[in-house]
Design a protein around this motif. Sequence first.
Motif, PDB file in Angstrom:
ATOM      1  N   TYR A  13       0.812  -1.204   0.000  1.00 41.16           N
ATOM      2  CA  TYR A  13       0.000   0.000   0.000  1.00 41.16           C
ATOM      3  C   TYR A  13       0.855   1.268   0.000  1.00 41.16           C
ATOM      4  N   GLN A  14       2.015   1.197   0.606  1.00 38.45           N
ATOM      5  CA  GLN A  14       2.895   2.370   0.679  1.00 38.45           C
ATOM      6  C   GLN A  14       3.288   2.875  -0.697  1.00 38.45           C
ATOM      7  N   ARG A  15       3.268   2.002  -1.687  1.00 34.26           N
ATOM      8  CA  ARG A  15       3.675   2.396  -3.035  1.00 34.26           C
ATOM      9  C   ARG A  15       2.793   3.510  -3.587  1.00 34.26           C
ATOM     10  N   GLY A  16       1.547   3.577  -3.152  1.00 29.39           N
ATOM     11  CA  GLY A  16       0.665   4.642  -3.620  1.00 29.39           C
ATOM     12  C   GLY A  16       1.081   6.011  -3.135  1.00 29.39           C
ATOM     13  N   PHE A  17       2.001   6.051  -2.176  1.00 23.36           N
ATOM     14  CA  PHE A  17       2.462   7.299  -1.585  1.00 23.36           C
ATOM     15  C   PHE A  17       3.931   7.578  -1.918  1.00 23.36           C
ATOM     16  N   THR A  18       4.753   6.538  -1.890  1.00 18.28           N
ATOM     17  CA  THR A  18       6.194   6.729  -2.093  1.00 18.28           C
ATOM     18  C   THR A  18       6.614   6.699  -3.553  1.00 18.28           C
ATOM     19  N   ALA A  19       5.835   6.066  -4.405  1.00 14.94           N
ATOM     20  CA  ALA A  19       6.254   5.893  -5.801  1.00 14.94           C
ATOM     21  C   ALA A  19       6.335   7.215  -6.564  1.00 14.94           C
ATOM     22  N   TRP A  20       5.622   8.238  -6.085  1.00 12.17           N
ATOM     23  CA  TRP A  20       5.637   9.524  -6.792  1.00 12.17           C
ATOM     24  C   TRP A  20       7.019  10.154  -6.766  1.00 12.17           C
ATOM     25  N   ARG A  21       7.761   9.959  -5.688  1.00 14.26           N
ATOM     26  CA  ARG A  21       9.111  10.521  -5.602  1.00 14.26           C
ATOM     27  C   ARG A  21      10.066   9.822  -6.568  1.00 14.26           C
ATOM     28  N   GLU A  22       9.701   8.620  -6.999  1.00 19.26           N
ATOM     29  CA  GLU A  22      10.574   7.849  -7.873  1.00 19.26           C
ATOM     30  C   GLU A  22      10.324   8.134  -9.350  1.00 19.26           C
ATOM     31  N   THR A  23       9.305   8.879  -9.660  1.00 19.48           N
ATOM     32  CA  THR A  23       9.029   9.222 -11.051  1.00 19.48           C
ATOM     33  C   THR A  23       9.883  10.417 -11.477  1.00 19.48           C
ATOM     34  N   ASP A  24      10.082  10.558 -12.784  1.00 25.00           N
ATOM     35  CA  ASP A  24      10.795  11.730 -13.296  1.00 25.00           C
ATOM     36  C   ASP A  24       9.933  12.981 -13.239  1.00 25.00           C
ATOM     37  N   ALA A  25       8.627  12.794 -13.223  1.00 20.71           N
ATOM     38  CA  ALA A  25       7.713  13.937 -13.208  1.00 20.71           C
ATOM     39  C   ALA A  25       7.791  14.676 -11.874  1.00 20.71           C
ATOM     40  N   ILE A  26       7.520  15.979 -11.923  1.00 21.70           N
ATOM     41  CA  ILE A  26       7.369  16.755 -10.704  1.00 21.70           C
ATOM     42  C   ILE A  26       5.921  16.619 -10.255  1.00 21.70           C
ATOM     43  N   VAL A  27       5.729  16.228  -9.011  1.00 21.84           N
ATOM     44  CA  VAL A  27       4.380  15.978  -8.491  1.00 21.84           C
ATOM     45  C   VAL A  27       3.990  17.129  -7.576  1.00 21.84           C
ATOM     46  N   VAL A  28       2.870  17.754  -7.902  1.00 20.19           N
ATOM     47  CA  VAL A  28       2.375  18.909  -7.158  1.00 20.19           C
ATOM     48  C   VAL A  28       1.047  18.538  -6.502  1.00 20.19           C
ATOM     49  N   ALA A  29       0.969  18.652  -5.195  1.00 18.52           N
ATOM     50  CA  ALA A  29      -0.292  18.427  -4.481  1.00 18.52           C
ATOM     51  C   ALA A  29      -0.973  19.768  -4.242  1.00 18.52           C
ATOM     52  N   ALA A  30      -2.224  19.868  -4.644  1.00 20.32           N
ATOM     53  CA  ALA A  30      -3.044  21.052  -4.378  1.00 20.32           C
ATOM     54  C   ALA A  30      -4.001  20.670  -3.261  1.00 20.32           C
ATOM     55  N   VAL A  31      -3.810  21.263  -2.090  1.00 20.76           N
ATOM     56  CA  VAL A  31      -4.472  20.772  -0.878  1.00 20.76           C
ATOM     57  C   VAL A  31      -5.380  21.833  -0.275  1.00 20.76           C
ATOM     58  N   GLN A  32      -6.644  21.471  -0.073  1.00 18.73           N
ATOM     59  CA  GLN A  32      -7.592  22.366   0.570  1.00 18.73           C
ATOM     60  C   GLN A  32      -8.229  21.690   1.772  1.00 18.73           C
ATOM     61  N   GLY A  33      -8.693  22.497   2.710  1.00 17.42           N
ATOM     62  CA  GLY A  33      -9.421  21.948   3.849  1.00 17.42           C
ATOM     63  C   GLY A  33      -8.571  20.992   4.666  1.00 17.42           C
ATOM     64  N   HIS A  34      -9.182  19.884   5.084  1.00 18.31           N
ATOM     65  CA  HIS A  34      -8.503  18.929   5.945  1.00 18.31           C
ATOM     66  C   HIS A  34      -7.706  17.904   5.131  1.00 18.31           C
ATOM     67  N   ALA A  35      -6.486  17.677   5.569  1.00 19.49           N
ATOM     68  CA  ALA A  35      -5.642  16.606   5.038  1.00 19.49           C
ATOM     69  C   ALA A  35      -5.105  15.872   6.255  1.00 19.49           C
ATOM     70  N   ILE A  36      -5.785  14.812   6.632  1.00 14.65           N
ATOM     71  CA  ILE A  36      -5.525  14.146   7.907  1.00 14.65           C
ATOM     72  C   ILE A  36      -4.993  12.734   7.662  1.00 14.65           C
ATOM     73  N   GLY A  37      -4.009  12.325   8.441  1.00 12.17           N
ATOM     74  CA  GLY A  37      -3.498  10.961   8.356  1.00 12.17           C
ATOM     75  C   GLY A  37      -3.040  10.603   6.960  1.00 12.17           C
TER      76      GLY A  37
END
Length: 259
Positions: free
Chosen positions: A98-122
């Motif tokens: 399951y961790q791959r859904g979170f850590t794999a983005w750092r391993e891509t060549d693409a720059i990953v940008v999170a646009a975050v509103q409201g609550h981002a919990i856990g």
Amino acid sequence: MVEHRSLKIHREDAVLRVTLANPAQRNAQTPSLWKALGEVARTLDPDIRVVIIDAEGNDFSAGLHLDMFRADGMEGEVNLMQKAKASETEFAELIAEYQRGFTAWRETDAIVVAAVQGHAIGAGFQLALGADLRVVSDDVHFAMREVSLGMIPDLGGTAPLTQTVGYSRALEICLTGRFVEAQEAVGSGLASLAVPRQDLAATTDQVVAALLEAPAPAVREMKKLALAATLTPVSEQVTNEAAAQARLLHRIAAGSSKG
């Protein structure tokens, strides 16, 4: 194309938008969603230069869907309590998947940008931490609530959080479960920019446009260099997270959460 009921994926030229799309449940997350996110990252077209991770509704994500803690599990999902009760080793291996859904983005060549509103919990906070850059609305509320439930953040979030804000503040954020709001997020480096909610999408698009202006080879090399400069290898940290969570949930599932 990866499909999941709580995920929308849209490509426009060299930009891929990955959207959490279950606003009625505050974009609460499930293991099947984590697997889908990991698959999107794993199969990312090398021509994609920027990935935007965003969410529909008032909140980015309220974290793990609470039905996952039910003894009888959640329909259509792995029964985490049963898995945790059976074997610590097997459960740690499951978390690693399951961790791959979170850590794999750092391993891509693409720059990953999170646009975050409201609550981002856990899990919501950890998904945002899995991105390279974070643009937030001025009403953002980050929090790690796992320790208050007798667990720890186990989806790849402890390494980037600590690398960003430092050991003491990261520990305090996780142990207290308090909210980190926009001003602190920008001041501590958790976010690059904080803007009014109505400007979040437009500002994110402006950041993406700026990223696309730079030559792709230089961007790829810069991402690798910046990641190499961090102190704690994510590959080691996620293993530590998985083992710790497996031990804790094994105790909870067996009815012995104290002591």
